[in-house]
Scaffold this active site. Structure first.
Site, PDB file in Angstrom:
ATOM      1  N   GLU A 174      -8.638   6.257  10.081  1.00  0.00           N
ATOM      2  CA  GLU A 174      -8.717   7.713   9.953  1.00  0.00           C
ATOM      3  C   GLU A 174      -9.930   8.223  10.757  1.00  0.00           C
ATOM      4  OE1 GLU A 174      -9.609   8.489   5.858  1.00  0.00           O
ATOM      5  OE2 GLU A 174      -9.279  10.648   5.988  1.00  0.00           O
ATOM      6  N   LYS A 208      -3.218  15.527   6.911  1.00  0.00           N
ATOM      7  CA  LYS A 208      -3.442  14.931   5.586  1.00  0.00           C
ATOM      8  C   LYS A 208      -3.251  15.964   4.467  1.00  0.00           C
ATOM      9  CE  LYS A 208      -6.938  12.006   3.312  1.00  0.00           C
ATOM     10  NZ  LYS A 208      -8.313  11.492   3.454  1.00  0.00           N
ATOM     11  N   CYS A 216      -5.190   7.507   4.274  1.00  0.00           N
ATOM     12  CA  CYS A 216      -6.201   7.122   3.279  1.00  0.00           C
ATOM     13  C   CYS A 216      -5.843   7.516   1.848  1.00  0.00           C
ATOM     14  CB  CYS A 216      -7.563   7.668   3.709  1.00  0.00           C
ATOM     15  SG  CYS A 216      -8.913   6.709   2.973  1.00  0.00           S
ATOM     16  N   VAL A 218     -13.579   4.452   0.709  1.00  0.00           N
ATOM     17  CA  VAL A 218     -14.904   4.226   0.122  1.00  0.00           C
ATOM     18  C   VAL A 218     -14.795   3.683  -1.309  1.00  0.00           C
ATOM     19  CG1 VAL A 218     -16.117   5.868   1.568  1.00  0.00           C
ATOM     20  CG2 VAL A 218     -15.096   6.665  -0.551  1.00  0.00           C
TER      21      VAL A 218
END
Ligand code: ACM
Length: 268
Positions: free
Chosen positions: A38, A109, A142, A169
């Site tokens: 991404e 997204k 993501c 993350v």
């Protein structure tokens, strides 16, 4: 189909330099489909919207588009990767699909994560499913992993492979994608980034690497490390994703009961 994932740490704000890295990887290895992280030309952790706007490009006419068009044409390959898209006044966290010299799709997204909500508008179109050399490839980005409806709807629309650019993350996604693969009987290719980025305020994020390719039986076909750049290449048989059976009497798609599922607004 030969799928390649390139995991690396983009240099923040340096589009040219990141495109050079990407070009070097693609020049070195042969694949039918490349999946990259991404926002992999720009970096991810920003402080001000002006900073994001400066790095935004048009997906059809920008510098990145020109490079990706040439790269995919020269190598007879397709590539799915994330970039910052500008359209009018709005900025999107988008994934572009270039295939042998042509822009085939742009996915904006839909489920924005954390501070992305400060810079980007959410997409409001369903994610694309594109035919690439006879194989149906779906795209999500993501944090879309946390919404099983995304992988399900891509697969119901025929996706045999889900290309999944990421800047993860949280530690959950890589394992969760095994279930996304199994419950949909689909291949997935998650290209995550590594490294850390921070704002001048000190706020920072560390990315979790471990990019992977998974198979319709819920197994990992391979994965990269948590903190080193690398390329993972696997040859898959996309036909395997057309078999949706768990047993001779349980076809997971034929057995669905959409009239039973209430997928409207939550009551809580
Ligand atoms: C994410 O959606 N970049 C976690």
């Amino acid at each position: 189909m030969r799928i390649a994932i390139y995991q690396f740490s983009p240099v923040k704000g340096q589009i040219n330099l990141n495109l050079e890295k990407i070009s070097r990887a693609i020049n070195r290895y042969k694949a039918d489909l490349w999946v990259l992280p991404e926002l992999c030309t720009t970096g991810y952790v920003f402080s001000r919207v002006e900073e994001v706007r400066k790095l935004a490009e048009h997906t059809q006419t920008g510098y990145t588009a020109e490079i990706l068009r040439n790269l995919t044409r020269d190598h007879g390959a397709a590539l799915v990767m994330g970039m910052i898209e500008v359209s009018g006044d709005r900025l999107f966290n988008s994934a572009v699909v270039f295939d042998r010299g042509e822009l085939r799709a742009v996915y904006r997204k839909v489920h924005l994560f954390y501070e992305e909500k400060k810079w980007f508008s959410p997409g409001d179109e369903p994610p694309p499913v594109i035919d690439i050399q006879g194989v149906k490839v779906g795209v999500m980005i993501c944090f879309d992993w946390a919404f099983p409806e995304m992988a399900r709807s891509l697969t119901l629309r025929g996706a045999q492979v889900i290309a999944h650019p990421a800047n993860l993350v949280l530690p959950y996604c890589q394992d969760a994608m095994l279930t996304r693969s199994l419950e949909n009987r689909v291949f997935t290719a998650t290209a995550n980034r590594i490294g850390q980025e921070s704002q001048p305020s000190g706020f920072g994020l560390k990315f979790t690497g471990r990019s992977q390719i998974t198979a319709p039986n819920g197994k990992r076909l391979g994965r990269l490390t948590k903190d080193r750049s690398g390329i993972l290449i696997r040859t898959i048989d996309p036909q395997l994703a057309l078999d949706k059976s768990f047993s001779p009497l349980n076809d997971i798609f034929q057995a669905r009961r959409p009239e039973i599922y209430q997928l409207g607004k939550p009551i809580i």
